[in-house]
Write a protein that holds these residues in place. Structure first.
Motif, PDB file in Angstrom:
ATOM      1  N   VAL A 147      20.715   2.171  -3.993  1.00 18.95           N
ATOM      2  CA  VAL A 147      19.814   1.484  -2.971  1.00 18.95           C
ATOM      3  C   VAL A 147      20.533   0.282  -2.556  1.00 18.95           C
ATOM      4  N   GLY A 148      20.887   0.072  -1.204  1.00 27.41           N
ATOM      5  CA  GLY A 148      21.685  -1.062  -0.777  1.00 27.41           C
ATOM      6  C   GLY A 148      20.593  -2.150  -0.099  1.00 27.41           C
ATOM      7  N   SER A 149      19.499  -1.428   0.618  1.00 26.81           N
ATOM      8  CA  SER A 149      18.530  -2.372   1.298  1.00 26.81           C
ATOM      9  C   SER A 149      17.128  -1.758   1.112  1.00 26.81           C
ATOM     10  N   MET A 150      15.979  -2.384   1.193  1.00 25.24           N
ATOM     11  CA  MET A 150      14.802  -1.474   1.299  1.00 25.24           C
ATOM     12  C   MET A 150      13.558  -2.449   1.833  1.00 25.24           C
ATOM     13  N   THR A 151      12.852  -1.653   2.289  1.00 28.21           N
ATOM     14  CA  THR A 151      11.619  -2.299   2.795  1.00 28.21           C
ATOM     15  C   THR A 151      10.142  -1.786   2.578  1.00 28.21           C
ATOM     16  N   GLY A 152       9.480  -2.550   2.310  1.00 23.12           N
ATOM     17  CA  GLY A 152       7.939  -2.096   1.949  1.00 23.12           C
ATOM     18  C   GLY A 152       7.008  -2.209   2.973  1.00 23.12           C
ATOM     19  N   LEU A 153       6.293  -1.228   3.369  1.00 25.20           N
ATOM     20  CA  LEU A 153       5.351  -1.335   4.234  1.00 25.20           C
ATOM     21  C   LEU A 153       3.927  -0.999   3.736  1.00 25.20           C
ATOM     22  N   LEU A 154       2.980  -1.940   3.670  1.00 19.14           N
ATOM     23  CA  LEU A 154       1.370  -1.826   3.290  1.00 19.14           C
ATOM     24  C   LEU A 154       0.875  -0.375   4.483  1.00 19.14           C
ATOM     25  N   LEU A 155       0.246   0.273   3.640  1.00 20.04           N
ATOM     26  CA  LEU A 155      -0.614   1.265   4.363  1.00 20.04           C
ATOM     27  C   LEU A 155      -2.109   1.236   4.145  1.00 20.04           C
ATOM     28  N   TYR A 156      -2.429   0.931   3.114  1.00 24.86           N
ATOM     29  CA  TYR A 156      -3.755   0.638   2.999  1.00 24.86           C
ATOM     30  C   TYR A 156      -4.149   0.177   1.653  1.00 24.86           C
ATOM     31  N   THR A 157      -5.580  -0.568   1.704  1.00 24.33           N
ATOM     32  CA  THR A 157      -5.945  -1.181   0.518  1.00 24.33           C
ATOM     33  C   THR A 157      -7.325  -0.947   0.337  1.00 24.33           C
ATOM     34  N   ASP A 158      -7.631  -0.790  -0.916  1.00 23.86           N
ATOM     35  CA  ASP A 158      -9.049  -0.163  -1.097  1.00 23.86           C
ATOM     36  C   ASP A 158      -9.555  -0.697  -2.733  1.00 23.86           C
ATOM     37  N   GLU A 159     -10.052  -1.839  -2.547  1.00 30.77           N
ATOM     38  CA  GLU A 159     -10.375  -2.321  -3.977  1.00 30.77           C
ATOM     39  C   GLU A 159      -9.041  -2.563  -4.754  1.00 30.77           C
ATOM     40  N   GLU A 160      -8.889  -1.779  -5.911  1.00 25.05           N
ATOM     41  CA  GLU A 160      -7.843  -1.783  -6.825  1.00 25.05           C
ATOM     42  C   GLU A 160      -6.910  -0.652  -6.513  1.00 25.05           C
ATOM     43  N   ASP A 161      -7.146  -0.069  -5.287  1.00 24.71           N
ATOM     44  CA  ASP A 161      -6.357   0.864  -4.966  1.00 24.71           C
ATOM     45  C   ASP A 161      -5.582   0.605  -3.626  1.00 24.71           C
ATOM     46  N   PHE A 162      -4.006   0.828  -3.765  1.00 29.39           N
ATOM     47  CA  PHE A 162      -3.416   0.594  -2.322  1.00 29.39           C
ATOM     48  C   PHE A 162      -2.206   1.411  -2.472  1.00 29.39           C
ATOM     49  N   GLY A 163      -1.718   1.472  -1.224  1.00 35.03           N
ATOM     50  CA  GLY A 163      -0.451   2.328  -1.041  1.00 35.03           C
ATOM     51  C   GLY A 163       0.429   1.935   0.034  1.00 35.03           C
ATOM     52  N   ALA A 164       1.744   2.057  -0.226  1.00 39.12           N
ATOM     53  CA  ALA A 164       2.759   1.305   0.630  1.00 39.12           C
ATOM     54  C   ALA A 164       3.794   2.429   0.788  1.00 39.12           C
ATOM     55  N   LEU A 165       4.132   2.284   2.028  1.00 35.22           N
ATOM     56  CA  LEU A 165       5.298   3.158   2.611  1.00 35.22           C
ATOM     57  C   LEU A 165       6.708   2.424   2.422  1.00 35.22           C
ATOM     58  N   ASN A 166       7.698   3.045   1.352  1.00 35.97           N
ATOM     59  CA  ASN A 166       8.758   2.324   1.115  1.00 35.97           C
ATOM     60  C   ASN A 166      10.071   2.886   1.757  1.00 35.97           C
TER      61      ASN A 166
END
Length: 230
Positions: free
Chosen positions: A116-135
């Protein structure tokens, strides 16, 4: 980047996402779309963190799964940083993994070892203690410039709406299936044991509570065996 073409691609993506027939298919299409539409993106995946435990929901290849595993193992990386930052940021960009943030002393070398040379994280959703990100992953440093923050935000916004819709539909369908299973199981008990509707439901509920099994699962077992429990 030609923003007009990108906007048109986003419109097409929105339709494609809404055409998917399950939550998993929607997740897989989001990850695949990131590779198709984002300049420089070689691989992509969706990582969820549920009560501190990381789970890979979608991945375009083994590199993504292994990188997710390293993030989970070390509790470092874009996905975890997005969760910890309470300032509303939805995009996290690492232009060069050879010059990472200081708190990534373990994850950055591990990611570089994976290519991996470079990387970006994109927040998709948050729900209390549950969250997801597109990497998003690129093999070369500098693959993601500043414009990725706009392009990624647009992609993540479309994806988040489609994912929320898919999850809602899935929950509704699951709820209908559960109610149907419970109703059928009650009917079996009422017929075989000449119980009232209230008593049949009480039997299912007591078995559920005694064995710490979901009521839906008890009902499905009764349906499968076609015999009422003693």
């Amino acid at each position: 980047m030609d923003w007009r073409e990108y906007a048109e691609a986003m419109a097409v993506l929105a339709r494609r996402l809404l055409e998917q027939d399950s939550v998993q298919a929607t997740l897989d299409e989001i990850a695949a779309a990131a590779v198709r539409l984002v300049d420089g993106c070689d691989a992509a995946g969706i990582l969820a963190v549920r009560k501190g435990r990381a789970v890979t929901l979608a991945a375009t290849g083994d590199l993504v799964r292994e990188c997710d595993r390293r993030q989970a193992e070390l509790c470092e990386g874009p996905c975890f940083d997005l969760a910890r930052r309470g300032n509303g940021d939805r995009v996290y960009r690492i232009p060069d993994m050879t010059d990472p943030r200081p708190e990534w002393k373990r994850f950055a070398p591990a990611a570089r070892e994976l290519g991996v040379g470079s990387m970006t994280g994109l927040l998709l959703y948050t729900d209390e203690e549950d969250f997801g990100a597109l990497n998003l992953y690129a093999s070369r440093p500098g693959a993601f410039g500043e414009e990725i923050e706009t392009a990624g935000w647009l992609l993540a916004s479309h994806a988040a709406v489609a994912l929320a819709s898919a999850r809602t539909i899935d929950q509704l369908e699951h709820g209908l299936e559960s109610r149907h299973a419970i109703g059928e199981a009650m009917g079996i008990l009422m017929e075989r044991h000449r119980m009232s509707e209230e008593d049949a439901f009480g039997v299912l509920r007591r078995i559920s509570q005694h064995h710490n099994v979901k009521l839906r699962d008890v009902a499905q077992k009764v349906r499968a065996e076609r015999v009422g429990p003693a």
